[in-house]
Structures are given as structure tokens and as C-alpha cells.
Design an enzyme around this catalytic site. Structure first.
Site, short mmCIF file in Angstrom:
data_model
loop_
_atom_site.label_atom_id
_atom_site.label_comp_id
_atom_site.label_asym_id
_atom_site.label_seq_id
_atom_site.Cartn_x
_atom_site.Cartn_y
_atom_site.Cartn_z
N GLU A 40 0.33 -4.78 2.48
CA GLU A 40 -0.18 -3.42 2.36
C GLU A 40 -1.47 -3.45 1.54
OE1 GLU A 40 1.17 1.16 1.43
OE2 GLU A 40 2.53 -0.46 0.88
N GLY A 42 -4.00 -1.34 -0.57
CA GLY A 42 -4.00 -0.09 -1.32
C GLY A 42 -2.58 0.32 -1.67
N ASP A 65 -4.69 -4.29 -4.24
CA ASP A 65 -5.29 -3.08 -4.77
C ASP A 65 -6.47 -3.47 -5.65
OD1 ASP A 65 -4.13 -0.01 -4.89
OD2 ASP A 65 -5.48 -0.47 -6.56
N ASP A 109 -3.67 1.44 3.53
CA ASP A 109 -3.66 2.70 2.80
C ASP A 109 -4.66 2.57 1.65
OD1 ASP A 109 -3.04 5.23 1.90
OD2 ASP A 109 -1.22 4.62 0.84
N HIS A 112 -9.90 4.17 2.86
CA HIS A 112 -10.07 5.22 3.87
C HIS A 112 -11.56 5.47 4.16
CE1 HIS A 112 -5.86 5.70 3.21
NE2 HIS A 112 -6.03 6.17 1.99
N GLU A 138 -3.43 4.40 7.67
CA GLU A 138 -3.04 5.73 7.19
C GLU A 138 -4.27 6.57 6.83
OE1 GLU A 138 -0.29 5.36 3.98
OE2 GLU A 138 1.14 4.15 5.12
N ASP A 139 -4.08 7.87 6.90
CA ASP A 139 -5.08 8.86 6.45
C ASP A 139 -6.45 8.66 7.09
OD1 ASP A 139 -3.13 9.92 4.78
OD2 ASP A 139 -3.65 8.58 3.13
#
Length: 286
Positions: A40, A42, A65, A109, A112, A138-139
């Protein structure tokens, strides 16, 4: 093995719980119980990593991250790296250390921002996602957000922004349809007079999402250029698009590959290139 998603109690945002997690269920449930690897991009405070650890009980869970993230994980299943999603050298190191055979699931995620998302997508999708693996974004609607770094407020094109001949033909078609309802063919506009480009919002993540649509539709097609080009298998087998979530399925048949081709000056394939392609997948014309 089917397993319902229950994201309550993990500290996930309400938006993620209501609009995303339930959407994941139909795609990821068949992977439950398998020894998969998930990455993943973020992870904020690590809430989603803890959730995926408990949902995929035999998985290797990896997070990235830009900020330091500390997670209390006694199982040793979770591994967290600090850095940026567009750092492909770091992405290579993560894959080499945690999923040398490739990831089964990758979730973006992260920033973005279209430019960064597409760098990490194409690199990970082509090099570190297994055939048959899922890549979730996502988003993606930040491309419609005026305050976002690369977003813009959606503004439909006005009628005056269409070519004059197209506006006139559209009006004529509507008039003929009303006057001769039993003869719909009279209202048909000749194809050579119709504009080939349909206005569309292409800013930021929205533009990146539409690039993915190209990759799915083109399958094994080269994008015409002058001089030399590439015959490229994008490897996208399926795309699911919903509000706030895109899920891409990588082809199970083979990894993406390239064949050198020669294009003529007008961007079309030469007869030799056409022959090579025909042997692979039948004749095509660009």
C-alpha cells in the site's frame, strides 16, 4: 474462501469505510487464506495496514509513506518504508526485499497527484505486480478538485465551444427528427462531418484514469509515432471504475512485452511490421 470485510475498530476514516472497503470485498475475498503479498502506497497512521494484516491472515503486508510510521505489530507481518511513490529505485528495493516474485495486490492511497500516481503505477504494474494481480487506485476524483495541486473544477463545454459545422448539423439532425419521426435515417449525420474528438476533463488523476482506459482498450497496439515505435502489450485485462476507486486487473496470460516495429512517416505500420503483428494477433490498422 469468502470473508466479509468488517473495517470497524481500526481507526479508518469514515469515507474509506463506507465507500471503499465494501467495494474491495468482491475482488479480494478469493485471496483470503492465501500467502499473498500486498503493498500500500500512502498509509498515514498505519490503520489500513493493520486491517489488511487481519483480513489476509497469511500475507506479507508492506506500506510506504513519506512520513515516518510506527506500528505495533507483534506478528511481524507488516513492513513499513519511508519515501515517495515516484522513487522507482525505492520501489524496486521494496519489491526485492519483500516480494521478489511480485505483489498480488497493490493499493495507491498516496499523493493523489496524476504525475506521481502514473509513475508508480506503470513501474509497479509492469515490473512488480504478478499476472492476475490487482492494482487499486483510491480517490482519483481529486482531478475534479479546484484546490488540489493538479486538479481543476469540472466545467462542461458550452455549445459555442463545439465546431460551427457540428453545431449546425446537430441542429439540422434534431429538426429532421421532429419533422420526419418515421424516417430516422434522414436525421443521420454523415460520419465524415462529425468531429472525432469529444470534449473531456483530463486534469490530474482524472486524466490518468482515462490513460488507463486507453491501456485497456488498446490491448496490444502501438501508439503511432514517426520513425520507430513500439508494439506494446499493456497487460491490462480489466478495469473497474467506481466513485473514488479504480481497480485494474493485470492479464493472467503473460507479462507485458515489446516488439520492435518500424512505422512509416505517416505513423502507420510498414508492411513488415504489419506482418509481424498479424502473426501474433491478427491484422490491425492504426
Amino acid at each position: 474462501m469468502y470473508k466479509a470485510i468488517d473495517p470497524k475498530g481500526y481507526g479508518l476514516t469514515k469515507a474509506k469505510v463506507t465507500s471503499l472497503m465494501k467495494n474491495y470485498e468482491s475482488f479480494f475475498a478469493p485471496l483470503v487464506g492465501q500467502a499473498i503479498s500486498l503493498l500500500e502506497l500512502g498509509v498515514h497512521n498505519g490503520a489500513s495496514l493493520r486491517f489488511w494484516r487481519d483480513y489476509f491472515e497469511n500475507a506479507t503486508i508492506v506500506g510506504l509513506d513519506c512520513n515516518p510510521v510506527r506500528i505495533d505489530d507483534s506478528t511481524g507481518m507488516i513492513h513499513v518504508y519511508q519515501g515517495y511513490q515516484q522513487d522507482i529505485n525505492l520501489l524496486d528495493r521494496i519489491a526485492r526485499e519483500q516480494a521478489p516474485d511480485g505483489f498480488d495486490v497493490i493499493i495507491d492511497d498516496c499523493s493523489h497527484i496524476g504525475r506521481y500516481a502514473r509513475i508508480s503505477f506503470w513501474h509497479l504494474f509492469q515490473n512488480h505486480l504478478k499476472p492476475g494481480g490487482f492494482y487499486a487506485i483510491e480517490d482519483w476524483r481529486t482531478g475534479y478538485v479546484r484546490s488540489w495541486p493538479d486538479g481543476r473544477h469540472y466545467k462542461p463545454k458550452s455549445r459555442l465551444e463545439y465546431p460551427l459545422h457540428e453545431r449546425m448539423l446537430s441542429g439540422l439532425s434534431a429538426y429532421l427528427s421532429r419533422q420526419f419521426p418515421n424516417f430516422p435515417s434522414l436525421a443521420k449525420i454523415p460520419t465524415f462531418l462529425v468531429s472525432s474528438k469529444i470534449p473531456s476533463h483530463t486534469h490530474g488523476m482524472v486524466g490518468f484514469a482515462k490513460e488507463l482506459l486507453d491501456g485497456c482498450a488498446l490491448e496490444e497496439r502501438a501508439i503511432p509515432r514517426t520513425g520507430t515505435g513500439r508494439y506494446l502489450d499493456y497487460g491490462i485485462s480489466y478495469i473497474h471504475i467506481s466513485s473514488g476507486l479504480i481497480i485494474i486487473l493485470k492479464s493472467r496470460d503473460r507479462d507485458a512485452f515489446e516488439i520492435n516495429t518500424i512505422l512509416s512517416k505517416d505513423g502507420r505500420f510498414t508492411s513488415l511490421a504489419q506482418k509481424l503483428i498479424s502473426e501474433e494477433d491478427g491484422p490491425i490498422l492504426l
